[in-house]
Design a protein around this motif. Structure first.
Motif, PDB file in Angstrom:
ATOM      1  N   GLY A 110      43.581  42.622  38.492  1.00  0.00           N
ATOM      2  CA  GLY A 110      43.229  41.773  37.354  1.00  0.00           C
ATOM      3  C   GLY A 110      44.404  40.943  36.888  1.00  0.00           C
ATOM      4  N   ALA A 111      45.584  41.564  36.849  1.00  0.00           N
ATOM      5  CA  ALA A 111      46.789  40.817  36.464  1.00  0.00           C
ATOM      6  C   ALA A 111      47.086  39.725  37.494  1.00  0.00           C
ATOM      7  CB  ALA A 111      47.979  41.767  36.329  1.00  0.00           C
ATOM      8  N   LEU A 112      46.931  40.048  38.782  1.00  0.00           N
ATOM      9  CA  LEU A 112      47.120  39.059  39.840  1.00  0.00           C
ATOM     10  C   LEU A 112      46.178  37.877  39.628  1.00  0.00           C
ATOM     11  CD1 LEU A 112      47.994  38.005  42.697  1.00  0.00           C
ATOM     12  CD2 LEU A 112      46.267  39.569  43.644  1.00  0.00           C
ATOM     13  N   PHE A 113      44.903  38.165  39.405  1.00  0.00           N
ATOM     14  CA  PHE A 113      43.942  37.092  39.206  1.00  0.00           C
ATOM     15  C   PHE A 113      44.296  36.234  37.993  1.00  0.00           C
ATOM     16  CE2 PHE A 113      40.201  35.518  36.943  1.00  0.00           C
ATOM     17  CZ  PHE A 113      39.788  34.576  37.861  1.00  0.00           C
ATOM     18  N   CYS A 114      44.649  36.855  36.885  1.00  0.00           N
ATOM     19  CA  CYS A 114      44.991  36.092  35.674  1.00  0.00           C
ATOM     20  C   CYS A 114      46.223  35.219  35.886  1.00  0.00           C
ATOM     21  CB  CYS A 114      45.188  37.035  34.496  1.00  0.00           C
ATOM     22  SG  CYS A 114      43.646  37.778  33.903  1.00  0.00           S
ATOM     23  N   ASN A 115      47.194  35.712  36.628  1.00  0.00           N
ATOM     24  CA  ASN A 115      48.384  34.897  36.939  1.00  0.00           C
ATOM     25  C   ASN A 115      48.007  33.694  37.792  1.00  0.00           C
ATOM     26  OD1 ASN A 115      50.046  36.669  35.523  1.00  0.00           O
ATOM     27  ND2 ASN A 115      50.593  37.848  37.338  1.00  0.00           N
TER      28      ASN A 115
END
Length: 190
Positions: A171-176
């Protein structure tokens, strides 16, 4: 209505639901700005008459800590999916399923939601992080692997093969990626 990006990871004992079981799944609900709103996780009893796939079970033998974690406090799929559906419906926006790879994770989550809860708030769609990377990087799909993605897209979150840990990481990867794609920052490869 605000989109809530529900990064989801599953752990299974084989490649398809029905003959194989979803052992564990975790979801992390993010706003586009990487605010983590809520998380959900469940370890599931295996399906009656389902069996572990020999190749998958051989892989699990190399991951004893993750295997032990996904076999703790198991619950019936009916109970877990009813709780999950209620959690999704309580989110303050419209849930969008996000995964890496979405085709695998969505297959299990959708099947289990329909089979045990009777509906899916995700409808019939899922957002695949690898496909999004392909579009952003201008590469072929098979070349859009995590090792070829810019380091700036990754937060220092370990990939543990525990469903909730991996859902938070992805999720953090996607948001970045989303922030960069929308013009909110690209400070070079770190």
């Amino acid at each position: 209505m605000t989109e809530i990006y529900v990064s989801t990871d599953v752990e299974t004992d084989g490649p398809i639901p029905g003959p194989n079981s979803m052992l564990s799944f975790g979801s992390a609900a993010y706003l586009a700005d990487k605010t983590l709103l809520s998380t959900f996780e469940a370890n599931l009893e295996t399906l009656p008459a389902a069996q572990g796939d020999p190749k998958t079970m051989a892989w699990w033998e190399t991951q004893p800590e993750a295997w032990a974690a996904c076999r703790e406090n198991v619950e019936a799929p009916e109970s877990a999916m009813a709780r999950y559906l209620a959690w999704l419906k309580a989110l303050p926006g419209r849930p969008v399923f996000v995964a890496y790879p979405a085709a695998f994770d969505f297959l299990f989550v959708y099947w289990y939601l329909i089979r045990f809860a009777g509906e899916s708030p995700f409808s019939h769609s899922a957002l695949d992080i690898k496909t999004y990377a392909m579009a952003m990087l201008g590469t072929d799909y098979r070349d859009s692997t995590k090792r070829r993605m810019p380091k700036r897209w990754f937060d220092p979150i370990p990939h543990t093969h525990r469903a909730l840990d991996d859902a938070i990481e992805q999720g953090a990867l996607f948001c970045n990626m989303l922030k960069e794609h929308r013009g909110g920052g690209n400070d070079g490869d770190k």
